[in-house]
Design an enzyme around this catalytic site. Sequence first.
Site, mmCIF file in Angstrom:
data_model
loop_
_atom_site.group_PDB
_atom_site.id
_atom_site.type_symbol
_atom_site.label_atom_id
_atom_site.label_comp_id
_atom_site.label_asym_id
_atom_site.label_seq_id
_atom_site.Cartn_x
_atom_site.Cartn_y
_atom_site.Cartn_z
ATOM 1 N N GLY A 95 -33.077 2.782 109.509
ATOM 2 C CA GLY A 95 -34.441 3.235 108.875
ATOM 3 C C GLY A 95 -35.551 2.643 109.396
ATOM 4 C CE LYS A 116 -35.597 -5.760 113.172
ATOM 5 N NZ LYS A 116 -34.739 -7.046 113.048
ATOM 6 C CG ASP A 128 -44.254 -0.256 107.623
ATOM 7 O OD1 ASP A 128 -42.912 -0.475 108.115
ATOM 8 O OD2 ASP A 128 -45.064 -0.738 107.744
ATOM 9 N N GLY A 129 -41.158 1.482 108.331
ATOM 10 C CA GLY A 129 -40.352 1.657 109.474
ATOM 11 C C GLY A 129 -40.909 0.892 110.921
ATOM 12 N NE ARG A 189 -25.789 0.146 112.337
ATOM 13 C CZ ARG A 189 -26.789 -0.519 112.302
ATOM 14 N NH1 ARG A 189 -26.988 -1.723 111.572
ATOM 15 N NH2 ARG A 189 -27.693 -0.183 113.133
ATOM 16 C CG ASP A 257 -25.946 -2.765 106.363
ATOM 17 O OD1 ASP A 257 -25.263 -3.332 105.624
ATOM 18 O OD2 ASP A 257 -26.974 -2.804 106.896
ATOM 19 C CG ASP A 267 -30.317 -5.969 111.980
ATOM 20 O OD1 ASP A 267 -31.620 -6.004 112.456
ATOM 21 O OD2 ASP A 267 -30.064 -5.148 110.983
#
Length: 458
Positions: A95, A116, A128-129, A189, A257, A267
């Site tokens: 995302g 990222k 908003d990414g 994942r 995930d 992450d």
Amino acid sequence: MNLQPSPAPYLADPKIASLGAQIGDPVRAASFPKAVLRFRNDRWAASVGLDDLSDTQWIDHFGRFTPLPGNLPEPLALRYHGHQFRVYNPNIGDGRGFLFAQLRDHEHRLLDLGTKGTGTTPYSRDGDGKLTLKGAVREILATEMLEALGVETSKTFSVVETGEELWRGDEPSPTRSAVLVRLSHSHIRIGTFQRIAFEDDAERMSALVHYVLTNLYGATPEENPAAQLMQLAVGRIADQAAAFMVAGFVHGVLNTDNINITGESFDYGPWRFNPTWNPHFTAAYFDQNGLYAFARQPEAMHWNLAQLAISLRLICDSAPLVEALESYGARFQAALVRRFLWRLGVKTNGFDADRALVEAAEKAMIHSDIPIAEFFAQHRGGRIPNHWSGEHYASFTALLEGYQSNMTDDADVSLPTCSMLIDEVETIWAAIAERNDWTPLHDKVNAIRQHGRALRQR
């Protein structure tokens, strides 16, 4: 333990294309007002043949995302599903990032460069990414510290400040923005398998299993590839759980995930290092029930592996998958003991004795409230300092007296305490936010790397 990088030539190898168009969606990076290079990881850039890039070239590739030679012609936002705090969510995927490139490292492993904070994708939902600069700084600190402590982790490869003001509910806003690039041993994942199982596509599941076995594990597929992969994944992910515990690390969001099929941690959002061996310590303010508390992380990994087994049922009978899953406990215990002794710097006395030592150490840290980083530093090489007391600590030291150091000389024993607690993270960030002073960050990274080198000198 984590590999030490060595120089290697640049070797593009975009294998992801073999999985077809349904593995991800072509996307473009957002256009940013500015690009200021804040961090480049030349140690690992050398291992993939990219350390000779000028800063201008670096920003072009990792701030504006001009494709690397012979690599993916356009980035891919990868598709996956996942259990988020044990609730299945079919509406997720990359995302605020994408797979940018694939290449080989000094060990000829296939690695990914993923992002990222590069803007919206088809899976951004209402986000908003984007990534805050503070989030990028936190990821630098997490990955550097974990790598030093022997945890298999993604590497923070690059951070470029992007000149936007972002509003976030969990930090003072407006706040500065950045785009981060991480170097990982794949971005496949458990949630990737879950999506294909959800779509009931046995052909694509078989293709994904083959891809992971051959490209990520370097294995030749056997008669039952799904069961083979399950055995390999259980071993790697059991080791990942043990590594977190010995490092005193709490990831915070161990959803399916966020679990890499190779057992490499990645992450980093609300992570924390546990100050003491507090089983109930949590990293995320929203983990109100302590699902991913420090001591519950091994169980969380086991649960996630069960979801992998359920997904692989699409192409495999249950029995070999259950057999692999049932081996998790023993494999976790073996990894925990091995890693604990490695950080203590002592030789094995046999598994039963070693396990008793680890159990005694855990009780000593809990009941004497000993800081984890100080505990390992003070007892390195089997030393017994006169810092703590109590029944449980005495039981631990009685066992430790029977252990021999595996240090090469006395100098190796004297390793300063190196920690990464939240107060230090906030102090490093404050210097950047208030004075644009990056010296404390770079000094800390250098100290962490020195610590990591010392831990490996035996």
